[in-house]
Write a protein that holds these residues in place. Structure first.
Motif, PDB file in Angstrom:
ATOM      1  N   GLN A   1     -19.256 -35.197  -6.972  1.00 37.91           N
ATOM      2  CA  GLN A   1     -20.489 -35.596  -6.401  1.00 37.91           C
ATOM      3  C   GLN A   1     -21.394 -34.449  -6.504  1.00 37.91           C
ATOM      4  O   GLN A   1     -22.708 -34.413  -7.012  1.00 37.91           O
ATOM      5  CB  GLN A   1     -20.285 -35.733  -5.095  1.00 37.91           C
ATOM      6  CG  GLN A   1     -21.468 -35.800  -4.135  1.00 37.91           C
ATOM      7  CD  GLN A   1     -21.349 -35.933  -2.477  1.00 37.91           C
ATOM      8  OE1 GLN A   1     -20.191 -35.800  -2.247  1.00 37.91           O
ATOM      9  NE2 GLN A   1     -22.386 -36.537  -1.774  1.00 37.91           N
ATOM     10  N   HIS A   2     -20.933 -32.990  -6.409  1.00 32.23           N
ATOM     11  CA  HIS A   2     -21.755 -31.814  -6.635  1.00 32.23           C
ATOM     12  C   HIS A   2     -22.257 -31.679  -7.935  1.00 32.23           C
ATOM     13  O   HIS A   2     -23.408 -31.562  -8.317  1.00 32.23           O
ATOM     14  CB  HIS A   2     -21.087 -30.698  -6.407  1.00 32.23           C
ATOM     15  CG  HIS A   2     -21.764 -29.493  -6.534  1.00 32.23           C
ATOM     16  ND1 HIS A   2     -22.752 -28.881  -5.567  1.00 32.23           N
ATOM     17  CD2 HIS A   2     -21.656 -28.495  -7.497  1.00 32.23           C
ATOM     18  CE1 HIS A   2     -23.155 -27.866  -6.088  1.00 32.23           C
ATOM     19  NE2 HIS A   2     -22.652 -27.466  -6.886  1.00 32.23           N
ATOM     20  N   ALA A   3     -21.337 -32.154  -9.150  1.00 30.25           N
ATOM     21  CA  ALA A   3     -21.810 -32.097 -10.491  1.00 30.25           C
ATOM     22  C   ALA A   3     -22.982 -33.003 -10.859  1.00 30.25           C
ATOM     23  O   ALA A   3     -23.938 -32.924 -11.243  1.00 30.25           O
ATOM     24  CB  ALA A   3     -20.556 -32.132 -11.251  1.00 30.25           C
ATOM     25  N   LYS A   4     -22.727 -34.231 -10.231  1.00 26.45           N
ATOM     26  CA  LYS A   4     -23.601 -35.436 -10.480  1.00 26.45           C
ATOM     27  C   LYS A   4     -24.977 -35.273  -9.901  1.00 26.45           C
ATOM     28  O   LYS A   4     -25.899 -35.609 -10.465  1.00 26.45           O
ATOM     29  CB  LYS A   4     -22.924 -36.731 -10.106  1.00 26.45           C
ATOM     30  CG  LYS A   4     -21.721 -37.204 -10.941  1.00 26.45           C
ATOM     31  CD  LYS A   4     -21.347 -38.482 -10.506  1.00 26.45           C
ATOM     32  CE  LYS A   4     -20.124 -39.105 -11.629  1.00 26.45           C
ATOM     33  NZ  LYS A   4     -19.666 -40.285 -11.248  1.00 26.45           N
ATOM     34  N   GLN A   5     -24.849 -34.575  -8.746  1.00 25.94           N
ATOM     35  CA  GLN A   5     -26.145 -34.427  -8.235  1.00 25.94           C
ATOM     36  C   GLN A   5     -27.095 -33.207  -8.901  1.00 25.94           C
ATOM     37  O   GLN A   5     -28.299 -33.204  -8.843  1.00 25.94           O
ATOM     38  CB  GLN A   5     -26.120 -33.513  -6.737  1.00 25.94           C
ATOM     39  CG  GLN A   5     -25.766 -34.763  -5.751  1.00 25.94           C
ATOM     40  CD  GLN A   5     -25.315 -34.131  -4.359  1.00 25.94           C
ATOM     41  OE1 GLN A   5     -24.998 -32.928  -4.230  1.00 25.94           O
ATOM     42  NE2 GLN A   5     -25.860 -34.861  -3.244  1.00 25.94           N
TER      43      GLN A   5
ATOM     44  N   PHE B   1     -36.096 -39.944 -13.091  1.00 23.93           N
ATOM     45  CA  PHE B   1     -36.693 -41.097 -12.450  1.00 23.93           C
ATOM     46  C   PHE B   1     -36.716 -40.653 -11.033  1.00 23.93           C
ATOM     47  O   PHE B   1     -37.519 -41.178 -10.285  1.00 23.93           O
ATOM     48  CB  PHE B   1     -35.940 -42.431 -12.981  1.00 23.93           C
ATOM     49  CG  PHE B   1     -36.511 -43.421 -12.259  1.00 23.93           C
ATOM     50  CD1 PHE B   1     -37.648 -44.108 -12.736  1.00 23.93           C
ATOM     51  CD2 PHE B   1     -35.926 -44.106 -11.153  1.00 23.93           C
ATOM     52  CE1 PHE B   1     -38.317 -45.286 -12.524  1.00 23.93           C
ATOM     53  CE2 PHE B   1     -36.632 -45.261 -10.572  1.00 23.93           C
ATOM     54  CZ  PHE B   1     -37.573 -45.840 -11.428  1.00 23.93           C
ATOM     55  N   PHE B   2     -35.524 -40.519 -10.416  1.00 20.51           N
ATOM     56  CA  PHE B   2     -35.384 -40.207  -9.159  1.00 20.51           C
ATOM     57  C   PHE B   2     -35.521 -38.779  -8.576  1.00 20.51           C
ATOM     58  O   PHE B   2     -35.198 -38.463  -7.409  1.00 20.51           O
ATOM     59  CB  PHE B   2     -34.036 -40.608  -8.554  1.00 20.51           C
ATOM     60  CG  PHE B   2     -33.629 -42.029  -8.866  1.00 20.51           C
ATOM     61  CD1 PHE B   2     -34.026 -42.939  -7.987  1.00 20.51           C
ATOM     62  CD2 PHE B   2     -32.603 -42.441  -9.895  1.00 20.51           C
ATOM     63  CE1 PHE B   2     -33.664 -44.522  -8.154  1.00 20.51           C
ATOM     64  CE2 PHE B   2     -32.476 -43.731 -10.168  1.00 20.51           C
ATOM     65  CZ  PHE B   2     -32.812 -44.852  -9.346  1.00 20.51           C
ATOM     66  N   GLU B   3     -36.353 -38.124  -9.314  1.00 23.60           N
ATOM     67  CA  GLU B   3     -36.768 -36.687  -8.650  1.00 23.60           C
ATOM     68  C   GLU B   3     -37.408 -36.686  -7.446  1.00 23.60           C
ATOM     69  O   GLU B   3     -38.278 -37.368  -7.197  1.00 23.60           O
ATOM     70  CB  GLU B   3     -37.484 -36.081  -9.831  1.00 23.60           C
ATOM     71  CG  GLU B   3     -37.872 -34.430  -9.562  1.00 23.60           C
ATOM     72  CD  GLU B   3     -36.408 -33.854 -10.113  1.00 23.60           C
ATOM     73  OE1 GLU B   3     -36.087 -32.866  -9.353  1.00 23.60           O
ATOM     74  OE2 GLU B   3     -35.881 -34.021 -11.137  1.00 23.60           O
ATOM     75  N   ASP B   4     -36.426 -35.870  -6.541  1.00 20.96           N
ATOM     76  CA  ASP B   4     -36.952 -35.465  -5.297  1.00 20.96           C
ATOM     77  C   ASP B   4     -36.654 -36.620  -4.206  1.00 20.96           C
ATOM     78  O   ASP B   4     -37.175 -36.583  -2.920  1.00 20.96           O
ATOM     79  CB  ASP B   4     -38.516 -34.995  -5.259  1.00 20.96           C
ATOM     80  CG  ASP B   4     -38.675 -33.657  -5.825  1.00 20.96           C
ATOM     81  OD1 ASP B   4     -37.825 -32.842  -6.054  1.00 20.96           O
ATOM     82  OD2 ASP B   4     -39.920 -33.514  -6.555  1.00 20.96           O
ATOM     83  N   ILE B   5     -36.417 -37.839  -4.822  1.00 16.81           N
ATOM     84  CA  ILE B   5     -36.141 -38.970  -3.662  1.00 16.81           C
ATOM     85  C   ILE B   5     -35.167 -38.495  -2.704  1.00 16.81           C
ATOM     86  O   ILE B   5     -34.030 -37.727  -2.922  1.00 16.81           O
ATOM     87  CB  ILE B   5     -35.605 -40.208  -4.645  1.00 16.81           C
ATOM     88  CG1 ILE B   5     -36.706 -40.677  -5.382  1.00 16.81           C
ATOM     89  CG2 ILE B   5     -34.988 -41.108  -3.251  1.00 16.81           C
ATOM     90  CD1 ILE B   5     -38.036 -41.186  -4.689  1.00 16.81           C
ATOM     91  N   GLY B   6     -35.393 -38.631  -1.335  1.00 18.08           N
ATOM     92  CA  GLY B   6     -34.457 -38.068  -0.240  1.00 18.08           C
ATOM     93  C   GLY B   6     -34.672 -36.946   0.301  1.00 18.08           C
ATOM     94  O   GLY B   6     -33.789 -36.171   0.940  1.00 18.08           O
ATOM     95  N   THR B   7     -35.793 -36.331  -0.286  1.00 16.04           N
ATOM     96  CA  THR B   7     -36.172 -34.862   0.156  1.00 16.04           C
ATOM     97  C   THR B   7     -37.547 -34.871   0.661  1.00 16.04           C
ATOM     98  O   THR B   7     -38.471 -35.473   0.253  1.00 16.04           O
ATOM     99  CB  THR B   7     -35.914 -33.723  -0.832  1.00 16.04           C
ATOM    100  OG1 THR B   7     -36.793 -34.052  -1.939  1.00 16.04           O
ATOM    101  CG2 THR B   7     -34.438 -33.827  -1.362  1.00 16.04           C
TER     102      THR B   7
END
Length: 535
Positions: free
Chosen positions: A444-448, A494-500
């Motif tokens: 999970q950490h790597a994929k993030q 594409f999903f940069e910063d999503i969820g922050t």
């Protein structure tokens, strides 16, 4: 305080005793075995609900006070603790539970907190177990008064049907172990059915891999005593005409076949894989010429093999150098002439070289896991050409994996025994690999971080690794995963910063939506406590 009289005494308890029921006067099987009633500290833990939330140190003290001091010392010696005081993976008892559920004609019973039993049975069935798991529930009263032991004893008597079972395995989880529930006082057999009682507390067994050894070792000890007492049942396939090599540790089903081809020129044959799938295979495992500790952490099992006079060889036949060293050690241990060993090597090594050349790996890789086979996988990756920087294993260093560790370190690869999650994450951050192989949180950490990653247990360790089949099997999945870096970069962009910050959650009040120019809120420093610079 609940004062328990001598279990052999027939007189009723005195009026000064606090007695909840008649359980204190029940005669125990094997009453001469050392055991005590629940100590006050354990009774308080059970009564006030502290139980498994009391912390590892408190649980260890309670276990020692409750008559399990010798057990805790044995676990400490067999499975030394690492930098963390409790397992960082799944509950260790999953390992022993899975071993029992894979065996034919073996019933499994758990004694522990309901939440723990639920999680263990759920995970066991998620991994394909199609067997019933017995459960003996308890509450504060039955735990404190010792009634839980009676309930367990009644359960095994009901289960012990020789038409259905060869053995019944009863496992104490954390709270019963801390409370001193004496499984060693259970009868050793009922109606011809063997009764195996083990304790697998999370505060005494660091990993589920080592819990497999707890049960395998207990079964080997029982089988060894049976074999010493008289004739025992032969394996279903009959006894081998050749001296055998017992394979210690769970391996891919095709690997024993590959190993058999390597051993044939030496006049040897592969024996059973321990943990076994049937009780009678234990006798054949003990009746071997040598034990191959493919997984090097089976301390209790190795103790039983050595007590039976069987020599043990470490490592595994992986890659060219690993296979050459392993076959040489097996041949020397079994008294095979050097000419035969060289002939065997001349027959198998060219095929392995060809397989490595046909399936090269060039990616930079970090590798970690909790199965115990991480070092031999690391050797195979390195021989395949991978730029391997780090090998972390949750299992301990033993004399059976020293050679593998030395081989890796000689090539500049950092090896971390009893690796913590923090260390594994620091390796990913520090080495920035093309591919991270590890446990679920490492993946999970790597994929993030947009780094391709593979789960070690399901995608790496559960593959053929030995002989010529190993390189191609490993390269296929590793190269395919490493080639996905571009897709990860595209998704991250594409999903940069999503969820922050302002892109997190659902904002019902537009007036409270943070402005794009607003400074980011202060973040808690969550970097790993262990950095690669510390190595």
């Amino acid at each position: 305080m609940n004062v328990r009289p001598d279990p052999k005494a027939t007189k009723p308890p005195s009026k000064s005793e606090i007695v909840y029921d008649g359980s204190a006067t029940v005669e125990l099987d094997n009453a001469d075995s050392p055991h005590q009633g629940s100590a006050p500290v354990t009774a308080k833990m059970a009564a006030d609900g502290a139980g498994c939330h009391g912390g590892a140190d408190e649980m260890r003290r309670a276990a020692a006070t409750s008559g399990n001091a010798e057990l805790m010392e044995r676990l400490k010696a067999d499975y030394p603790q690492g930098p963390h005081d409790q397992p960082q993976s799944m509950c260790p008892a999953f390992g022993s539970l899975r071993v029992g559920l894979r065996m034919k004609r073996t019933a499994t019973v758990l004694s522990g907190s309901a939440c723990c039993v639920y999680g263990l049975t759920f995970t066991a069935h998620f991994y394909g177990a199609k067997r019933t798991v017995g459960y003996v529930p308890f509450d504060s009263e039955t735990l404190v008064t010792g009634k839980l032991y009676e309930d367990i004893r009644e359960a095994v008597h009901k289960l012990a049907d020789p038409e259905l079972y060869d053995a019944v395995v009863v496992t104490n989880l954390c709270v019963p172990t801390a409370s001193g529930i004496p499984l060693r006082a259970l009868p050793k057999e009922i109606n011809g059915v063997r009764i195996i009682g083990i304790d697998v507390p999370g505060f005494g067994v660091p990993t589920h891999a080592e819990a497999k050894d707890v049960l395998a070792g207990a079964m080997l000890a029982y089988a060894r005593q049976e074999a010493a007492s008289g004739p025992v049942q032969a394996p279903a396939t009959g006894r081998s005409a050749l001296p055998t090599v017992t394979l210690l540790g769970e391996i891919f089903p095709a690997d024993p076949v590959s190993i058999g081809r390597m051993l044939e020129p030496l006049g040897l044959a592969p024996g059973p894989v321990v943990p076994t799938r049937e009780w009678r295979e234990l006798y054949a495992a003990l009746d071997c010429a040598v034990v191959a500790a493919i997984h090097p952490f089976y301390t209790a099992s190795i103790r039983e093999f050595e007590s039976a006079g069987r020599p043990v060889v470490g490592s595994a036949p992986v890659g060219v150098e690993g296979t050459a060293a392993w076959l040489g050690a097996i041949g020397e241990t079994c008294g095979v002439g050097r000419a035969k060993v060289d002939a065997a090597l001349n027959g198998i090594l060219p095929a392995i070289r060809g397989a490595l050349a046909a399936a090269p790996i060039t990616a930079r890789i970090t590798l970690s896991g909790y199965e115990g086979s991480e070092l031999i996988v690391g050797r195979l990756l390195a021989e395949a050409g991978a730029d391997l920087r780090y090998v972390g294993t949750a299992c301990p260093k033993t004399r059976w994996n020293e050679a593998d560790a030395e081989w890796l370190c000689a090539r500049g690869i950092h090896v971390e025994f009893r690796a913590s999650l923090e260390t594994d994450l620091a390796a990913v951050d520090g080495f920035e690999p093309d591919l991270a192989i590890g446990t679920t949180p490492v993946v999970q950490h790597a994929k993030q971080k947009a780094i391709p990653a593979l789960y070690f247990t399901n995608l790496i360790s559960a593959r053929p690794l030995m002989g010529p089949a190993g390189p191609g099997s490993l390269a296929t999945v590793v190269n395919a995963a490493a080639s996905g870096k571009g897709r990860f970069d595209t998704m991250k962009a594409f999903f940069e910063d999503i969820g922050t910050d302002r892109k997190a959650g659902v904002w019902h009040d537009r007036d409270s939506l943070p402005s794009a120019e607003a400074p980011a809120a202060a973040q808690v420093d969550a970097k790993a406590s262990v950095k690669m610079e510390d190595f």
